[in-house]
Design an enzyme around this catalytic site. Structure first.
Site, short mmCIF file in Angstrom:
data_model
loop_
_atom_site.label_atom_id
_atom_site.label_comp_id
_atom_site.label_asym_id
_atom_site.label_seq_id
_atom_site.Cartn_x
_atom_site.Cartn_y
_atom_site.Cartn_z
N PHE A 141 -39.04 1.32 23.64
CA PHE A 141 -39.98 1.19 24.75
C PHE A 141 -41.16 0.30 24.42
CE2 PHE A 141 -38.43 5.73 25.58
CZ PHE A 141 -37.31 5.27 26.23
N TRP B 277 -42.98 1.23 32.44
CA TRP B 277 -43.30 0.87 31.07
C TRP B 277 -42.21 1.35 30.12
CZ3 TRP B 277 -44.10 4.17 26.84
CH2 TRP B 277 -44.48 3.53 25.67
N HIS B 278 -41.62 2.52 30.40
CA HIS B 278 -40.60 3.06 29.51
C HIS B 278 -39.32 2.25 29.53
CE1 HIS B 278 -43.22 6.63 29.54
NE2 HIS B 278 -42.63 6.95 28.41
N GLY B 279 -39.05 1.57 30.61
CA GLY B 279 -37.83 0.78 30.64
C GLY B 279 -37.67 0.04 31.95
#
Length: 466
Positions: free
Chosen positions: A466, A320-322
């Site tokens: 993000f 999810w963060h990247g």
């Protein structure tokens, strides 16, 4: 126009005048807040506002389908469409490269073309908001709401870019209230905004410019202790930047009469990873727990399956963060750490080390989290490995910073956090006792000091990407 710019500050103050002039009509306030949110996004790029508007209409159609035909199939289709929108904008290149690489390895020609897609700002946050809404409608926790209310929920401008992640069952009642909103938490809002200036504009930016950015740009030219100092500087930079922006948007929401959920609770005082994830980005960790980990089975299907579910949840948290291998590794490192913690709890008792040696447990947890941030901060896996190599082999170079002293000061700052928190609570108590017109005057010197001591420029919000 960022939240910390003078342009935004002036526009927000002007916006408060008509907003609170309509205090007796929360519905009109909602329309003003909705218009402000879309104007804010359109000012950054018209594409952002257009995509959010189309996405909101699609979510409402899915919610209507769930209400008319409340089945697991309708829920699954609706959630798939919501996540597909996020995947197309945010992960297209990541999966395209992975699939093309696999096809090439199998002797087939790559067939997925490269397409330039600009991910709308805040798409991850409002996707999570929409999932909460769809699930809440399916569970009959809330009814289908008017489109305008849903649009404000997804596009509430203080949290659309920076979070925290709001739950539909908690936030929609604040939108749909018929009682006049109040400024009862005005002192807290002012203090949070000043703390945001101190954290983001001064401390976070100073740590980045002084140590974190130079060291991560070329770790191999530094002594191992200098590299460790740069790593810990980034560890504090990330927390101060993210929690500072959370303070800012929480303060802005309070000035509009809205309450956002807490997102941090002294995470670096955690004595193990379980404690850390109950204190760090709380709105995300609880969202993953409730909408991913528990639906996977949680801890209901035996110890081994629990660890598998935990690993899946944290790896997806990393994704999810990247859209990169580094974020997957970061999530896997935390997942492996949690699995090892659970194994230790099973062998020696839950939280045994944390209870007997809290300072040692806290220091070890802090260092583990910091080492995992290497994969979070470095632009590639090769750079991450070079940084790790520097930490264990570079003891011959000359020290470029007074690293032993600054490392000690960082550890003392970690231990003194409860004192700082109590000082802030005491300051808030004294501010609240003053007439409301004098309260900004008391806090103005702190804000001015933060701006005066800060490096040039306005630092960006790390989590906005993000």
């Amino acid at each position: 126009m960022g939240f910390l710019s003078l342009e935004f500050a002036g526009a927000f103050v002007l916006f408060l005048v008509p907003y609170w002039a309509c205090r007796r009509s929360p519905g009109v306030q909602n329309l003003l807040a909705l218009a402000a949110g879309y104007f804010f996004l359109a000012n950054l790029h018209p594409w952002f506002a257009l995509i959010l508007g189309l996405y909101t209409a699609g979510v409402q159609a899915c919610a209507w389908l769930i209400q008319v035909k409340p089945s697991r199939i309708s829920l699954a289709v609706s959630l798939s469409l919501a996540v597909l929108n996020l995947a197309i904008f945010k992960y297209f290149d990541f999966f395209r490269d992975a699939i093309n690489a696999a096809l090439t390895a199998w002797g087939l020609s790559a067939w997925i073309p490269a397409i330039q897609i600009m991910a709308p700002l805040g798409i991850s946050f409002y996707t999570f908001h929409s999932v909460s809404y769809l699930v809440s409608v399916w569970r009959k926790e809330i009814p289908l709401v008017p489109l305008a209310d849903l649009a404000l929920f997804l596009g509430f401008f203080p949290s659309v870019v920076a979070g925290p992640i709001n739950r539909a069952r908690d936030f929609l009642p604040q939108i749909q209230t018929v009682e006049p909103r109040s400024l009862s938490q005005y002192p807290k809002a002012l203090l949070l905004i000043v703390l945001a200036i101190l954290k983001v504009v001064w401390l976070s930016a100073w740590l980045a410019n002084t140590w974190a950015d130079p060291v991560f740009a070329n770790p191999q030219q530094y002594h191992a202790l200098d590299a460790l100092l740069g790593l810990l500087a980034y560890t504090w930079q990330l927390y101060l930047n993210f929690s500072g922006y959370t303070d800012l948007v929480t303060g802005l929401a309070l000035l509009l009469g809205f309450q956002l959920p807490p997102n941090f609770r002294a995470p670096y005082l955690a004595t193990n990873l379980r404690h850390f994830w109950s204190r760090w980005h709380i709105s995300l960790s609880t969202w993953i727990r409730d909408y991913l980990y528990i639906p996977l089975g949680g801890s209901r299907q035996g110890f081994t399956r629990t660890q598998i579910n935990l690993m899946i949840a944290l790896v997806l948290s990393g994704l999810w963060h990247g859209a990169s291998g580094n974020f997957l590794i970061w999530g896997a490192v935390h997942g492996a750490g949690m699995v090892l913690l659970n194994l230790g709890d099973r062998l020696w008792g839950r939280d045994r080390v944390a209870a007997r040696l809290p300072i040692l447990a806290n220091t070890a947890t802090f260092l583990f989290v910091a080492l995992a941030w290497i994969f979070f901060r470095s632009p590639s896996l090769d750079q991450s490995l070079l940084f790790l190599q520097t930490l264990v082999t570079h003891f011959d170079q000359a020290l470029q910073f007074n690293s032993p002293l600054y490392l000690l000061l960082m550890w003392l700052a970690l231990r003194s956090y409860p004192l700082i928190a109590r000082a802030c609570d005491g300051l808030l108590h004294h501010i609240a006792r003053l007439p409301w017109g004098l309260q900004p005057l008391l806090l103005a010197p702190l804000a001015w000091a933060g701006l005066f001591l800060s490096p040039a420029g306005i630092p960006g919000f790390i989590y906005a990407g993000f």
